[in-house]
Design an enzyme around this catalytic site. Structure first.
Site, PDB file in Angstrom:
ATOM      1  N   LEU A 127      40.245  44.301  40.905  1.00 32.21           N
ATOM      2  CA  LEU A 127      39.676  45.535  40.369  1.00 32.21           C
ATOM      3  C   LEU A 127      40.501  46.030  39.190  1.00 32.21           C
ATOM      4  O   LEU A 127      41.730  46.117  39.289  1.00 32.21           O
ATOM      5  CB  LEU A 127      39.644  46.601  41.467  1.00 32.21           C
ATOM      6  CG  LEU A 127      39.321  48.039  41.051  1.00 32.21           C
ATOM      7  CD1 LEU A 127      37.935  48.135  40.419  1.00 32.21           C
ATOM      8  CD2 LEU A 127      39.417  48.975  42.257  1.00 32.21           C
ATOM      9  N   SER A 128      39.836  46.346  38.082  1.00 31.39           N
ATOM     10  CA  SER A 128      40.467  46.943  36.908  1.00 31.39           C
ATOM     11  C   SER A 128      41.557  46.003  36.362  1.00 31.39           C
ATOM     12  O   SER A 128      41.254  44.887  35.973  1.00 31.39           O
ATOM     13  CB  SER A 128      41.005  48.325  37.263  1.00 31.39           C
ATOM     14  OG  SER A 128      41.364  49.049  36.118  1.00 31.39           O
ATOM     15  N   ALA A 129      42.826  46.433  36.345  1.00 28.74           N
ATOM     16  CA  ALA A 129      43.889  45.533  35.902  1.00 28.74           C
ATOM     17  C   ALA A 129      43.927  44.277  36.773  1.00 28.74           C
ATOM     18  O   ALA A 129      44.215  43.176  36.296  1.00 28.74           O
ATOM     19  CB  ALA A 129      45.234  46.247  35.946  1.00 28.74           C
TER      20      ALA A 129
END
Length: 280
Positions: A103-105
């Site tokens: 998720l995300s980074a």
């Protein structure tokens, strides 16, 4: 690393799911909100959560934007690969069923792991992430997230082709994006799609578009097998989509980056990866 190994009904050679948290998250906060350990119990797989240290990044982000962190057998991708090897040996993992999601980074780092080690994984999910090679430092990362990453001169496939020129096959990749995301501009999901289509030589106009109650699904298949899919989730900001519960008190997630909507990414990803419920 944090791991979760079901104590009952675990197959002799279980699958492994590697999950990479986002900024401001911990493995515990993501797991409590998204329920991956519960899925591991129901479906009989081992769960691995690499955890970023604040000493490496003050926001608890994986350093997907630093070339030294995502070069093959260096930095953070090397560390995560070592964790995978360790848990494979310790729990006799079926090496043909190692999956990764982030998720995300963590989503951006998922792309970096697949770019470096395409034969290690049987499937990957990039959730609110960034294309591989889209930044070289913190400032360029923030700029790309907010405004959209600039394609490299030779196209999005080039950064991956340069790091894995010998690769002949790639795991199926799903890309998830909230259409109201204010942290990672949705155009970055299109760049991720373009990257993985290009590196596999798949024409962008060969995909199939479906309107869904929760948004849009675009899928690209080769010989009937899914290669790349884009899940564009309407009315959702930056985070991991989980299915809304009927209980009014359960509508809010314990983690601000795990968002109740009309589709469950964990359930859909498990289905695509063939991780079905164990029979009683």
């Amino acid at each position: 690393m944090k791991s979760f190994v079901p104590t009952t009904r675990l197959p002799k050679n279980p699958a492994l799911v590697v999950l990479l948290h986002g900024c401001h998250q911990t493995p515990e906060s993501l797991d409590v909100a998204a329920g991956f350990s519960k899925l591991a119990k129901e479906r009989g797989f081992v769960l691995l959560y690499p955890q970023q240290k604040r000493a490496n990044n003050s926001q608890n982000c994986f350093n997907w934007f630093r070339p030294s962190a995502v070069a093959r057998d260096r930095g953070e991708v090397r560390s995560i690969k070592q964790m995978v090897e360790h848990i494979c040996e310790r729990h006799r993992i079926d090496r043909s069923r190692i999956f990764v999601a982030g998720l995300s980074a963590g989503g951006a780092m998922t792309g970096a792991l697949v770019a470096n080690y395409p034969t290690l994984f049987a499937g990957a999910a990039i959730i609110a992430g960034m294309p591989f090679g889209s930044a070289r430092d913190t400032m360029s990362a923030l700029r790309a997230m907010k405004s959209g990453a600039t394609p490299p001169p030779a196209g999005w496939g080039r950064p991956i082709a340069e790091i894995s020129p010998e690769a002949k096959a790639w795991p199926p990749i799903t890309i998830w994006q909230g259409m109201e995301d204010r942290v990672v501009k949705p155009v970055n999901a299109l760049a991720c799609v373009a990257q993985w289509l290009e590196v596999q030589g798949i024409a962008e106009n060969s995909g199939r578009l479906e309107e869904k109650p929760w948004g849009r699904l675009q899928a690209w298949k080769v010989s009937g097998k899914l290669k790349v899919a884009l899940y564009s989730v309407s009315n959702m900001g930056h985070g991991l989509p989980i299915k809304k519960r009927k209980s009014v008190t359960a509508l809010r997630s314990a983690d601000p980056y795990v968002i109740p909507v009309e589709i469950s990414a964990p359930a859909e990803i498990m289905r695509l990866w063939g991780l079905s419920r164990l029979r009683k």
